[in-house]
Design an enzyme around this catalytic site. Structure first.
Site, PDB file in Angstrom:
ATOM      1  N   HIS A  87       6.563 -27.635  29.770  1.00 15.89           N
ATOM      2  CA  HIS A  87       5.762 -28.610  30.513  1.00 15.89           C
ATOM      3  C   HIS A  87       5.518 -28.012  31.903  1.00 15.89           C
ATOM      4  CE1 HIS A  87       7.645 -31.672  27.616  1.00 15.89           C
ATOM      5  NE2 HIS A  87       6.392 -31.447  27.249  1.00 15.89           N
ATOM      6  N   GLU A 109       7.295 -28.900  35.358  1.00 13.71           N
ATOM      7  CA  GLU A 109       8.765 -28.983  35.416  1.00 13.71           C
ATOM      8  C   GLU A 109       9.300 -27.707  36.058  1.00 13.71           C
ATOM      9  OE1 GLU A 109       8.814 -32.013  31.631  1.00 13.71           O
ATOM     10  OE2 GLU A 109       9.959 -30.154  31.469  1.00 13.71           O
ATOM     11  N   HIS A 115      14.091 -28.071  30.778  1.00 14.92           N
ATOM     12  CA  HIS A 115      13.093 -29.054  31.211  1.00 14.92           C
ATOM     13  C   HIS A 115      13.640 -29.876  32.372  1.00 14.92           C
ATOM     14  CE1 HIS A 115      10.308 -29.109  27.588  1.00 14.92           C
ATOM     15  NE2 HIS A 115      11.304 -28.331  27.176  1.00 14.92           N
ATOM     16  N   GLU A 147      17.607 -31.080  29.589  1.00 16.20           N
ATOM     17  CA  GLU A 147      16.947 -31.862  30.651  1.00 16.20           C
ATOM     18  C   GLU A 147      17.821 -31.821  31.896  1.00 16.20           C
ATOM     19  OE1 GLU A 147      14.035 -33.254  30.561  1.00 16.20           O
ATOM     20  OE2 GLU A 147      13.537 -33.305  28.413  1.00 16.20           O
TER      21      GLU A 147
END
Ligand SMILES: [Zn+2]
Length: 351
Positions: free
Chosen positions: A71, A74, A167, A231
């Site tokens: 992404h 990010e 991420h 994450e």
């Protein structure tokens, strides 16, 4: 008189300027001509835009993929991994594992956006065949980079295949750093990997309930890698990330890169969740019964009306069930969130 000049010219172009792979990638988002170069502990191969393979001089038993920026906005993990690459290229870290670094979506990164046309992290395991455009081509190229990388390991040596896809989340989280463990058929989870994630500052683990088309699932399912979507906190623009937030991960990755060792820590503080359901946006009228800024892993009471549309509603099944990745700003048919439930570490089958 021409030859010395030419030689100098070639040498100058065959390096990554200032060892800054991120800057080189962002400046060449559409095309990077492949080239090879030497660094103190090995040989590097720029294989295309945002694709960098580093082979150590010494024999290595670990093939490690670090992907970032799947992404584009990010940025924190991109900066973290770029710094590790700089340390390797300038000799501060002596590399002892095979390493593939992937900057997933440089075009979106330049636009400071999550993606351009399609969410790249839904396009793997061949799902790119159903789409046109930049992200579909990129998913195909990234799959090839990983296939090539794992197959280029020296014959004979047993290779541990690792892939950490890094991420940051759109929203805050009750557990700031967490991983998505890909769906594994037999529900047996790897203790060494979980202890490594604990040592890397990961607070929670989400056990997937089905196969998906994410990048980490691809590496697990197609290549037998230990692979995780990691994450690491909330999205920030380039230059506004406090990389000290990633200190534990940076330390454990440095140890892995330099010594081929997976740092280990107690998993007792790590929270484990299983995925119960995907919330799927089934209509334009689809809404979630939550505040816009609700944090990931926010828990609800049994019976709470969490999602509703003219076609359906979703009531919370059991008090303590929580929502992760809520998002309704997407096309009909896509995932608007995951419902998860805490499980005790002692209830997991580990190997
Ligand atoms: Zn992401």
């Amino acid at each position: 008189m021409i030859r010395p000049y030419l030689t100098l010219y070639l040498v100058e172009t065959m390096t990554i300027l200032n060892n800054d792979f991120l800057a080189a990638t962002l400046a060449n988002q559409d095309k990077m001509a492949p080239f090879q170069f030497e660094f103190p502990s090995g040989t590097g191969f720029v294989e295309g835009t945002g694709i960098l393979r580093l082979e150590p001089k010494q024999d290595a038993s670990i093939s490690l993929v670090l992907s970032v920026g799947v992404h584009g906005n990010e940025t924190g993990p991109i900066e973290l991994v770029n710094q590790l690459v700089m340390s390797i290229l300038d000799g501060r870290i002596s590399l002892s594992v095979r390493l593939l670094v992937l900057i997933g979506n440089p075009v979106a990164a330049n636009k400071a956006t999550r993606f351009c046309e399609v969410n790249l992290n839904r396009l793997f395991s061949g799902a790119w065949k159903n789409y046109d455009g930049f992200e579909a081509k990129r998913a195909q190229r990234l799959e090839k980079a990983i296939s090539d990388f794992y197959s280029q390991a020296k014959e004979g040596a047993t290779q541990t295949r690792l892939h950490y896809d890094l991420h940051t989340a759109i929203r805050g989280s009750m557990h700031e750093k967490f991983v998505v463990y890909p769906f594994v058929e037999n529900a047996i989870y790897n203790q060494q990997q979980l202890a490594f994630l604990a040592a890397s500052g990961i607070d929670a683990v989400l056990l997937s309930h089905q196969s998906t088309t994410t990048f980490s699932y691809y590496s697990y399912a197609t290549h037998g890698a230990h692979a995780f979507t990691v994450e690491l906190g909330k999205v920030q623009p380039f230059g506004e990330n406090d990389l000290s937030n990633f200190a534990a991960l940076e330390d454990s990755l440095s140890l892995l890169l330099e010594n081929g060792v997976l740092a280990q820590a107690s998993m007792s503080e790590m929270r484990i969740f299983t995925v119960l359901d995907s919330l799927v946006k089934d209509d334009d009228s689809y809404k979630l019964g939550i505040e816009a800024d609700v944090k990931n892993f926010t828990q609800f009471e049994q019976g709470y009306r969490l999602a509703y549309s003219e076609k359906s509603e979703y009531l919370v099944q059991q008090t303590g069930d929580a929502i992760v990745f809520p998002n309704t700003n997407l096309p009909i048919g896509q995932r608007a969130g995951l419902m998860v439930r805490p499980v005790a570490l002692g209830d997991l089958k580990l190997n």
